[in-house]
Design a protein around this motif. Structure first.
Motif, PDB file in Angstrom:
ATOM      1  N   UNK A  96      36.847  38.041  40.252  1.00 59.60           N
ATOM      2  CA  UNK A  96      36.817  38.567  38.882  1.00 59.60           C
ATOM      3  C   UNK A  96      38.191  38.753  38.253  1.00 59.60           C
ATOM      4  N   UNK A  97      39.250  38.485  38.990  1.00 64.41           N
ATOM      5  CA  UNK A  97      40.583  38.647  38.426  1.00 64.41           C
ATOM      6  C   UNK A  97      41.187  40.002  38.762  1.00 64.41           C
ATOM      7  N   UNK A  98      42.412  40.197  38.283  1.00 67.84           N
ATOM      8  CA  UNK A  98      43.170  41.398  38.621  1.00 67.84           C
ATOM      9  C   UNK A  98      42.814  42.517  37.639  1.00 67.84           C
ATOM     10  N   UNK A  99      41.733  43.222  37.929  1.00 62.92           N
ATOM     11  CA  UNK A  99      41.275  44.361  37.135  1.00 62.92           C
ATOM     12  C   UNK A  99      40.950  45.513  38.076  1.00 62.92           C
ATOM     13  N   UNK A 100      41.031  46.721  37.575  1.00 56.51           N
ATOM     14  CA  UNK A 100      40.727  47.867  38.433  1.00 56.51           C
ATOM     15  C   UNK A 100      39.271  47.837  38.892  1.00 56.51           C
ATOM     16  N   UNK A 101      38.345  47.505  37.973  1.00 60.42           N
ATOM     17  CA  UNK A 101      36.927  47.497  38.349  1.00 60.42           C
ATOM     18  C   UNK A 101      36.611  46.377  39.334  1.00 60.42           C
ATOM     19  N   UNK A 102      37.378  45.296  39.294  1.00 61.49           N
ATOM     20  CA  UNK A 102      37.128  44.188  40.208  1.00 61.49           C
ATOM     21  C   UNK A 102      37.443  44.580  41.650  1.00 61.49           C
ATOM     22  N   UNK A 103      38.472  45.407  41.849  1.00 60.84           N
ATOM     23  CA  UNK A 103      38.769  45.873  43.194  1.00 60.84           C
ATOM     24  C   UNK A 103      37.813  46.948  43.669  1.00 60.84           C
TER      25      UNK A 103
END
Length: 862
Positions: A96-103
């Motif tokens: 999903x890319x470099x996002x807080x919710x993705x981690x």
């Protein structure tokens, strides 16, 4: 096996609708708000960066590479724990890319899996309601929920331990019969879940926590059941599948324990982290690393359930009402009562988990407790027992309320204890959030303690008087019976003593009333608030003693009425209390706290307020955080002077939009704001513009206000405009600091001309700086008179803006909260104030003074 309890027999189906409710409840608690709270720097940011590097090397996510950041594959020593949690976050970044919710999403899914496995375990071996209650308790425990919503990684260990425990114990209990009937979850499936949990636990926290605890728990449970005679087989001593699972688990648990302890004994801080250990060792053991460290952590990290759990653990030793009433033939039937096995396994494995964390605490400090699911199951069984006919408990009702209040006071007086859910080193609680935090905790206390006490205090009456008139008549009858009983206690001596006490209160009230009117010396000098209490105690105390029980009875009867009218089990009040309290914490308290700790809101404000071409930099906040919100790294400063030079740099020559290009933005850590503000005042004679000051940790500053109000907390103590204090004073300290005057205000900020003892006021003292101040002075306040003294030594401006940063021309106000002792009688007292270091006072060179104390004037005490 046929005990008459729904779902407690081998082969019972956990139920589709109940499973969907459990799934919906867990998803509602764990999945929302994953992207609302930003990344906590440095704790989450460090872990997210390690996961980003794993995503680059393990999953080929080259687009996540950041210029100037370390890019090599991290080692276990870099991670400080097993890699499974980081690998899960890395997969989220890859997809999903470099996002807080993705981690966070993969970790939330681990939490969801743990909750669903717990439901299946309890629904299969106890009943469906027990499974639902277990999920309701688990997903309202802050430790579990917050670990699932943050990139700290330990939710993987919690879910893994839950899977391993449920899988091994489920296979052990369901395999107790030689040929178990076909079922939706067969022993083979439980074995698969258990092995998956053991593997995940080993890859997240090593042997002791990830493998030894669940395996040894299942093995010791089997050993206890076998040696106690609770395990019987219809075909003699032939081994069953349960015996094979139990014996194998015991061997694995012992081996993992021996190996884990050996690795712990041979490892040391600074050496490469062994995979079998799974926890980073500290160079110096923490001072608080005693055996009760885990208990103290759980008290705050599981609040409010931590107030209920000690009593639930005690009640789990009581046989369930349905089991106790089962025929003897059922008790003598071959096989194992599944619920008895569940209870034993929960107690044994919870004790082992506590022992493992107590063993590691002196070496690794506070670690997030990995077995909240086991505690949730214990609470669920206690609630289900009450619903099935177990007796109520006034001791539980009162004890839970008292313990909840003690924990609430802890969390209000020391708000940083609420950060125990994160289990990170030396976190700082944002001061600006303390009032809101206290309000949230107060509401949680009232809801949880109130509903739990109502639920457990008594049995639900079988019959109710209908109508308000019948209720009032019954209340009056109870009051008359109470009065009659009061008259019989001690042969009426208690009632006589109360009458004497009331007569004494009337006498004291009359004496004070008359004394105040005729000016009787002793009474006239008495503080007004004490005199008011004495004059009104004769009627207020009896009213309080009489009305209090009436209010409590009315609340009790209202709860009885609701339970009777809705036909819901009375025991449902406890999980309902947990759901309300847990959701208050999960959707209000902790998101608001996370907003204070993360720079996300500041970056969002920048995106809203900025115009094209206006650059952004950071001071004290690492630029890597911007990659999750701005799409790449930005300029970062570690020195306030460099940041100030960049912030106030003129627009480049020939700029198409000079005004826009001249405006710059700076994300500032609160610790750096005083120094930066001092530099800005030195050149611009006004406070540094702060456009977003909602957090006390991270702020958004600029070189221009742009027509917006300044949200800097410094603007309240370092003034941009001249002032006219209510009580002007002309004095000077060594030609460096001029005194302008002072004023008194109440807690609402209203000016007052007199004070009352034992009531809080604010003494605001105004100064103007003439020259740079040498020395690190503290301030004192003396209020003298009638052979009494109030002594108020305190850091100037609460120590948040040191005197070394004060610039010539600055006007500052020191706000000191004072409260006089009750022995301050009415009269006029003299106010003195000044500065000191040790035994030396800042010399007063001009104005009214006494022993280098500025004489401010008179304070009238009423």
């Amino acid at each position: 096996p046929a005990t008459g309890r729904s779902g407690a027999v081998a082969g019972a189906r956990p139920g589709g609708p109940a499973r969907l409710v459990a799934l919906a409840l867990a998803a509602l608690a764990l999945l929302p708000l994953l992207g609302k709270s930003g990344i906590w720097d440095p704790y989450e940011l460090d872990r997210a960066d390690l996961a980003r590097r794993i995503a680059i090397h393990a999953f080929g996510a080259r687009g996540l590479d950041l210029a100037g950041s370390a890019g090599q594959m991290p080692t276990l020593t870099d991670l400080g724990t097993g890699e499974l949690g980081f690998t899960s976050m890395a997969l989220g970044f890859r997809l999903f890319g470099l996002h807080d919710w993705a981690g966070r999403l993969p970790l939330a899914l681990w939490g969801l899996a743990g909750a669903l496995v717990l439901y299946e375990f309890l629904a299969r071996l106890v009943d469906r309601k027990a499974g639902l209650y277990g999920v309701a308790v688990l997903v309202t425990m802050p430790l579990y929920v917050i670990q699932a919503r943050t990139m700290l990684g330990d939710i993987v260990t919690m879910a893994a331990l839950t899977m391993a425990f449920c899988g091994l114990t489920g296979a052990l209990i369901e395999g107790a019969r030689p040929a178990p009937r076909a079922a939706p979850i067969a022993p083979a499936a439980w074995i698969a879940v258990g092995l998956l949990g053991l593997a995940a636990g080993y890859l997240s926290r090593g042997l002791l926590i990830g493998v030894a605890v669940p395996a040894l728990g299942a093995g010791l449970t089997w050993l206890l059941l076998r040696t106690s005679g609770a395990w019987s087989a219809p075909e003699g001593p032939r081994a069953t599948l349960g015996d094979l699972v139990g014996g194998a688990a015991l061997l694995l648990g012992v081996a993992a324990t021996v190996k884990g302890v050996a690795v712990l004994a041979s490892a040391s801080a600074g050496e490469p982290l062994p995979r079998a250990l799974g926890v980073a060792l500290l160079r110096k053991p923490p001072v608080e690393s005693t055996f009760d460290l885990t208990l103290r952590q759980l008290g705050h990290a599981l609040f409010p359930w931590s107030a209920f759990l000690p009593f639930a653990i005690g009640r789990i030793f009581r046989a369930p009402a349905a089991a106790a009433s089962a025929p003897r033939a059922a008790a003598a039937a071959p096989g194992l009562d599944p619920e008895a096995g569940v209870r034993i396994a929960l107690v044994v494995t919870s004790a082992l988990a506590y022992g493992a964390f107590a063993l590691l605490a002196p070496h690794a400090g506070a670690l997030p407790f990995s077995a909240p699911a086991l505690l949730a199951a214990i609470a669920a069984l206690a609630i289900r027992d009450l619903e099935r006919g177990a007796p109520s408990s006034r001791a539980l009702a009162v004890g839970c309320s008292v313990l909840a209040f003690v924990l609430y006071r802890d969390l209000v007086l020391s708000p940083d204890r609420a950060l125990g859910v994160f289990s990170v080193d030396k976190p700082v609680f944002p001061k600006s959030f303390e009032d809101e935090a206290a309000s949230a905790m107060r509401l949680v206390l009232l809801v949880f303690a109130g509903l739990v006490a109502l639920t457990w205090f008594e049995e639900q009456p079988r019959a109710h008087g209908r109508g308000l008139r019948a209720w009032a008549r019954r209340l009056a009858d109870d009051g008359n019976a109470c009065a009659a009983e009061l008259a019989r206690i001690w042969n009426g001596n208690l009632l006589f003593l109360m009458i004497v006490l009331e007569a004494a209160l009337i006498g004291v009230g009359a004496m004070l009333f008359v004394g105040k009117r005729i000016g009787w010396g002793t009474v006239a000098r008495m503080p007004n608030h004490l005199a008011a209490v004495g004059m009104n105690a004769w009627w207020a105390l009896p009213l309080l003693l009489g009305a209090g029980p009436v209010v409590l009875v009315a609340i009790r009867d209202a709860f009885r009425f609701v339970v009777a009218r809705t036909s819901v089990p009375r025991a449902l009040g406890t999980p309902l209390a947990g759901l309300i309290a847990g959701f208050l914490l999960s959707f209000w308290y902790y998101p608001a706290l996370a907003a204070q700790l993360s720079p996300k809101e500041v970056f969002e404000s920048y995106e809203t307020l900025r115009r094209p071409g206006e650059p952004l930099a950071t001071l004290g906040v690492r630029s890597r955080a911007a990659a999750y919100y701005q799409g790449g790294e930005i300029t970062s400063f570690s020195d306030a002077q460099q940041a100030f030079t960049w912030l106030t740099a003129p627009a480049p020559a020939g700029s198409a939009d000079g005004a826009s290009a001249a405006r710059r933005w700076l994300v500032v850590k609160s610790d750096e704001l005083p120094r930066l503000n001092s530099l800005f005042r030195k050149h611009h004679k006004r406070n540094l513009p702060v456009l977003d000051g909602r957090s006390s940790q991270i702020l958004l500053a600029s070189n221009e206000l742009g027509g917006k109000p300044n949200e800097s907390w410094l603007s309240r103590v370092v003034l941009d405009e001249p002032v006219a204090p209510a009580n002007p004073v002309e004095a000077m300290f060594e030609d460096e600091l001029e005194v302008l005057g002072w004023e008194l205000t109440d807690d609402e900020g209203r000016a007052v001309s007199s004070v009352i003892p034992q009531k809080s006021y604010h003494l605001r003292t105004y100064f103007r700086v003439h020259q740079p101040i040498t020395g690190n002075w503290k301030m004192f306040v003396h209020i003298d008179g009638f052979q009494r003294r109030y002594n108020g030594d305190h850091p100037v401006l609460e120590g948040r803006y040191p005197l070394s940063l004060w610039q010539p021309g600055d006007i500052l106000v020191d706000d000191h909260e004072l409260q006089l002792e009750p022995n301050f009688t009415p009269g006029d007292y003299t106010l003195y104030f000044g500065f000191f270091v040790g035994e030396t006072r800042f010399q007063v060179t001009r104005g009214p003074d006494h022993e280098n104390r500025v004489r401010g004037g008179v304070i009238r005490v009423r």
